[in-house]
Design a protein around this motif. Structure first.
Motif, PDB file in Angstrom:
ATOM      1  N   ALA A  42       7.804 -10.159  -2.074  1.00 43.73           N
ATOM      2  CA  ALA A  42       7.474  -9.566  -3.372  1.00 43.73           C
ATOM      3  C   ALA A  42       5.975  -9.638  -3.634  1.00 43.73           C
ATOM      4  N   VAL A  43       5.458  -8.570  -4.245  1.00 46.66           N
ATOM      5  CA  VAL A  43       4.076  -8.498  -4.704  1.00 46.66           C
ATOM      6  C   VAL A  43       4.126  -8.314  -6.217  1.00 46.66           C
ATOM      7  N   VAL A  44       3.419  -9.154  -6.952  1.00 47.13           N
ATOM      8  CA  VAL A  44       3.449  -9.124  -8.417  1.00 47.13           C
ATOM      9  C   VAL A  44       2.255  -8.330  -8.932  1.00 47.13           C
ATOM     10  N   SER A  45       2.508  -7.422  -9.866  1.00 43.79           N
ATOM     11  CA  SER A  45       1.434  -6.612 -10.441  1.00 43.79           C
ATOM     12  C   SER A  45       1.573  -6.572 -11.957  1.00 43.79           C
ATOM     13  N   ASN A  46       0.426  -6.392 -12.610  1.00 43.24           N
ATOM     14  CA  ASN A  46       0.382  -6.327 -14.079  1.00 43.24           C
ATOM     15  C   ASN A  46      -0.194  -4.978 -14.476  1.00 43.24           C
ATOM     16  N   CYS A  47       0.698  -3.968 -14.582  1.00 38.52           N
ATOM     17  CA  CYS A  47       0.283  -2.600 -14.912  1.00 38.52           C
ATOM     18  C   CYS A  47       1.206  -2.025 -15.978  1.00 38.52           C
ATOM     19  N   ASP A  48       0.715  -1.017 -16.665  1.00 40.91           N
ATOM     20  CA  ASP A  48       1.551  -0.262 -17.588  1.00 40.91           C
ATOM     21  C   ASP A  48       2.459   0.647 -16.764  1.00 40.91           C
ATOM     22  N   GLY A  49       3.739   0.525 -16.951  1.00 40.02           N
ATOM     23  CA  GLY A  49       4.685   1.300 -16.155  1.00 40.02           C
ATOM     24  C   GLY A  49       4.492   2.797 -16.270  1.00 40.02           C
ATOM     25  N   ARG A  50       3.941   3.268 -17.390  1.00 40.43           N
ATOM     26  CA  ARG A  50       3.753   4.712 -17.591  1.00 40.43           C
ATOM     27  C   ARG A  50       2.662   5.284 -16.687  1.00 40.43           C
ATOM     28  N   GLN A  51       1.790   4.397 -16.158  1.00 40.60           N
ATOM     29  CA  GLN A  51       0.717   4.853 -15.257  1.00 40.60           C
ATOM     30  C   GLN A  51       1.089   4.687 -13.792  1.00 40.60           C
ATOM     31  N   PHE A  52       2.373   4.357 -13.531  1.00 44.70           N
ATOM     32  CA  PHE A  52       2.702   3.912 -12.183  1.00 44.70           C
ATOM     33  C   PHE A  52       2.665   4.960 -11.089  1.00 44.70           C
ATOM     34  N   PRO A  53       3.009   6.178 -11.300  1.00 47.99           N
ATOM     35  CA  PRO A  53       2.867   7.123 -10.187  1.00 47.99           C
ATOM     36  C   PRO A  53       1.440   7.195  -9.664  1.00 47.99           C
ATOM     37  N   LYS A  54       0.451   7.001 -10.563  1.00 48.62           N
ATOM     38  CA  LYS A  54      -0.953   7.023 -10.135  1.00 48.62           C
ATOM     39  C   LYS A  54      -1.325   5.731  -9.415  1.00 48.62           C
ATOM     40  N   VAL A  55      -0.751   4.612  -9.847  1.00 47.07           N
ATOM     41  CA  VAL A  55      -1.063   3.328  -9.222  1.00 47.07           C
ATOM     42  C   VAL A  55      -0.515   3.274  -7.809  1.00 47.07           C
ATOM     43  N   LEU A  56       0.783   3.531  -7.678  1.00 45.97           N
ATOM     44  CA  LEU A  56       1.443   3.489  -6.369  1.00 45.97           C
ATOM     45  C   LEU A  56       2.769   4.231  -6.472  1.00 45.97           C
ATOM     46  N   GLY A  57       3.119   4.951  -5.428  1.00 43.49           N
ATOM     47  CA  GLY A  57       4.364   5.723  -5.431  1.00 43.49           C
ATOM     48  C   GLY A  57       5.021   5.699  -4.073  1.00 43.49           C
ATOM     49  N   GLY A  58       5.955   6.616  -3.879  1.00 44.01           N
ATOM     50  CA  GLY A  58       6.633   6.730  -2.595  1.00 44.01           C
ATOM     51  C   GLY A  58       7.649   5.638  -2.330  1.00 44.01           C
ATOM     52  N   PHE A  59       8.256   5.080  -3.380  1.00 39.64           N
ATOM     53  CA  PHE A  59       9.246   4.019  -3.203  1.00 39.64           C
ATOM     54  C   PHE A  59      10.602   4.596  -2.810  1.00 39.64           C
ATOM     55  N   ASP A  60      11.384   3.762  -2.138  1.00 38.91           N
ATOM     56  CA  ASP A  60      12.746   4.180  -1.780  1.00 38.91           C
ATOM     57  C   ASP A  60      13.692   4.070  -2.974  1.00 38.91           C
ATOM     58  N   ARG A  61      13.509   3.030  -3.789  1.00 41.78           N
ATOM     59  CA  ARG A  61      14.349   2.833  -4.980  1.00 41.78           C
ATOM     60  C   ARG A  61      13.502   2.220  -6.091  1.00 41.78           C
ATOM     61  N   VAL A  62      13.880   2.535  -7.327  1.00 38.41           N
ATOM     62  CA  VAL A  62      13.186   1.979  -8.492  1.00 38.41           C
ATOM     63  C   VAL A  62      14.228   1.461  -9.481  1.00 38.41           C
ATOM     64  N   LEU A  63      13.978   0.254  -9.985  1.00 38.03           N
ATOM     65  CA  LEU A  63      14.807  -0.327 -11.040  1.00 38.03           C
ATOM     66  C   LEU A  63      13.985  -0.365 -12.324  1.00 38.03           C
ATOM     67  N   LEU A  64      14.495   0.280 -13.366  1.00 30.92           N
ATOM     68  CA  LEU A  64      13.826   0.294 -14.665  1.00 30.92           C
ATOM     69  C   LEU A  64      14.734  -0.356 -15.705  1.00 30.92           C
ATOM     70  N   ASP A  65      14.441  -1.615 -16.003  1.00 31.27           N
ATOM     71  CA  ASP A  65      15.111  -2.325 -17.101  1.00 31.27           C
ATOM     72  C   ASP A  65      14.209  -2.178 -18.317  1.00 31.27           C
ATOM     73  N   ALA A  66      14.405  -1.091 -19.048  1.00 31.59           N
ATOM     74  CA  ALA A  66      13.431  -0.656 -20.046  1.00 31.59           C
ATOM     75  C   ALA A  66      13.437  -1.545 -21.285  1.00 31.59           C
ATOM     76  N   PRO A  67      12.277  -1.706 -21.922  1.00 32.98           N
ATOM     77  CA  PRO A  67      12.235  -2.397 -23.224  1.00 32.98           C
ATOM     78  C   PRO A  67      13.100  -1.652 -24.230  1.00 32.98           C
ATOM     79  N   CYS A  68      13.819  -2.400 -25.072  1.00 37.42           N
ATOM     80  CA  CYS A  68      14.777  -1.759 -25.982  1.00 37.42           C
ATOM     81  C   CYS A  68      14.873  -2.547 -27.277  1.00 37.42           C
TER      82      CYS A  68
END
Length: 560
Positions: free
Chosen positions: A343-369
């Motif tokens: 695991a690599v830990v990062s501190n980014c705004d999830g809304r900017q993530f395609p620009k930060v890094l992309g091309g993942f095989d799977r994504v888990l989004l446990d969204a704030p609610c």
């Protein structure tokens, strides 16, 4: 008394869980007594003297009968009778005072036992009686309100037969909502939302379930041990436990313990993680494979991330991201303790993530609610949420889910999946967001792979959602004995972002103006334009010839 016995828990099992159903590290510390004894760990079903003072006379009588059956001495029973008589006299005096102040409040049920709707004057009197001096607060009579709720429910279930003449269903529902908001301490806004989601009998079960804490559960870390070995080690330390269920191969439910669950040698060695049962489900739906690249967009406190790592057997790569730097501290601590190395830990705004890094095989989004599924952990949700909070969460969730979809590689050989989940039961934060994603991106809903859970809504009030939302899953505390949760699984089939949806909107607005102006007038204009162009083309060579002749005429005299 039995209802109170369920609510009482040993101090050693007191747990503070995070909003997404996962336990923070070190939150399971035992609250020891001042004298250092642990006798209170034994479940005495609410028979302590401190609770007897809070019991009603009827409940005390029931306790007395139970004690007599078990063979209590006559002296003890005489003392209890004297105490009960004093309590009954005091209660009668209080009841007499209430009857003198407001006798009409007790007349909601007639002689035949049929429920009668109170008049507006009676309700006003009730409100006035509840407003007392500041120094002597007077809470509402919950027994009267509870009886009225039950009577109202009976009428609404057979409304055509049991209703009063001249009274509408809307009046009964308004009184029921008011009484339930008072009895269970909910805001009128949230209770109205819940009444839209649940049928009335199920709503009562949901409200009652929120008054009782969910079972304490742990997840075995298979990177370091097996569930069988962990269970045996904890049993040897005095922990009473069972497997969580057939649907989980790693979960254990803790009934009681003589040791603090969050400070055992096994916990410190990383053999298990304190984690709510509902937070295991999104990772099971994601079904990560070995050697994949996976993004956990909102990962704190790290329970789901570590579960993904153990399913991948520490292969591949997991990007554990969270926008809160403070919450990432618990993530780093848990990953180290559990032995996660991929695991690599990062501190980014999830809304900017395609620009930060992309091309993942799977994504888990446990969204704030809004947290409406975990009211048993955070009772403040009952009153501190309004319409703006729900819509604010929904807007953020829509932004995050588009970013999550854009971060996935649709051409992945093994993946291309996105799992969206919340610990909320609001339709605005769940089906509404999923339906929005289906319209904005090239994704489709697929089965979650979970054998239980209720289907998501395909229609809600005046809204209609895509029929495939039946494949989403809802989990409730009153049906599954776990936190309220929503899970949806997407499959991305194209990396292209569809933009064709905006064009039809423009074309749809343009046609009304076209028949009046564009179609009738343009043809003659075009002909005139065409004619004028032809004339110009014909005139151009004539002008050129005239210029040439004039030049020739000017040159001749000069030569002469």
């Amino acid at each position: 008394a039995p209802a109170k016995a369920k609510k009482t828990q040993p101090k050693g099992n007191h747990v503070e869980l995070s909003s997404d159903g996962e336990g923070e590290e070190g939150s399971w510390e035992m609250e020891e007594e001042e004298d250092g004894s642990s006798e209170e760990m034994v479940d005495d079903y609410g028979a302590s003297s401190s609770e007897e003072e809070e019991l009603l006379p009827i409940e005390k009588a029931a306790l007395k009968q139970k004690a007599d059956r078990e063979g209590l001495s006559e002296d003890d029973s005489e003392e209890e009778e004297e105490e009960e008589e004093e309590a009954e006299e005091a209660s009668k005096q209080k009841m007499g005072q209430k009857e003198e102040e407001g006798p009409d409040l007790q007349l909601n049920v007639d002689i035949d036992g049929q429920f009668k709707l109170p008049t507006s004057e009676e309700i006003e009197k009730e409100d006035i009686l509840f407003i007392c001096d500041i120094h002597k607060p007077c809470p509402p009579d919950l027994h009267v309100i509870h009886q009225r709720i039950q009577g109202n429910m009976e009428v609404l279930q057979d409304f055509g037969v049991k209703r009063e003449e001249g009274r509408s269903r809307k009046e009964y529902l308004a009184l029921l909502r008011r009484d339930m908001a008072t009895y269970y301490s909910y805001s009128d806004f949230l209770l109205a939302k819940l009444m839209d989601i649940f049928p009335l009998p199920e709503l009562i079960n949901f409200l009652e379930a929120n008054e009782v804490p969910r079972p304490v559960t742990i997840r075995t870390n298979t990177l370091k041990t097996r569930r069988r070995d962990l269970a045996q080690a904890l049993i040897n330390r005095g922990v009473n436990l069972d497997p969580l269920g057939k649907w989980s191969k790693t979960g254990l439910v803790i009934y009681d313990s003589t040791v603090p669950i969050g400070a055992t040698p096994e916990y410190l060695a990383g053999h298990y993680m304190l984690q709510g049962a509902s937070s295991l489900l999104p990772v099971m739906a994601l079904a990560p494979q070995e050697n994949e690249r996976i993004l956990d967009m909102c990962c704190a406190p790290g329970g789901k991330t570590s579960y993904i790592a153990q399913l991948m057997k520490n292969t591949g790569m997991i990007l554990a991201n969270d926008s809160s730097a403070e919450r990432l501290r618990s993530v780093v601590g848990n990953l180290h303790r559990l032995g996660v190395t991929n695991a690599v830990v990062s501190n980014c705004d999830g809304r900017q993530f395609p620009k930060v890094l992309g091309g993942f095989d799977r994504v888990l989004l446990d969204a704030p609610c809004s947290g409406t599924g975990i009211i048993s952990k955070d009772p403040a949700v009952k009153t501190n949420k309004d319409e703006k909070d729900i819509l604010r969460c929904a807007h953020l969730q829509k932004e995050l889910i588009l970013s999550a979809i854009d971060s996935v590689n649709a051409s992945s050989e093994t993946g291309g999946y996105i799992v969206y989940c919340t610990c909320s039961i609001m339709v605005e934060e769940n089906e509404w967001v999923v339906d929005y994603a289906l319209k904005k991106r090239n994704v489709r809903l697929v089965a979650t792979g979970l054998d239980f859970g209720k289907e998501g809504f395909t229609r809600f009030k005046d809204r209609r959602f895509h029929p495939s939302l039946k494949s989403t899953r809802r989990f409730y505390p009153h049906t599954h004995n776990m936190d309220g949760f929503f899970i949806a699984k997407f499959k991305k089939f194209s990396n292209a972002i569809p933009q064709a949806q905006k064009e039809p909107a423009v074309e749809a607005t343009a046609p009304p103006a076209v028949p009046d102006t564009v179609i009738a007038e343009p043809p003659p204009k075009k002909k005139k334009l065409e004619g004028s162009k032809a004339d110009k083309e014909q005139k151009l060579p004539q002008l050129a010839l005239k210029k040439k002749r004039s030049l020739q005429a000017q040159r001749r005299p000069l030569k002469a």
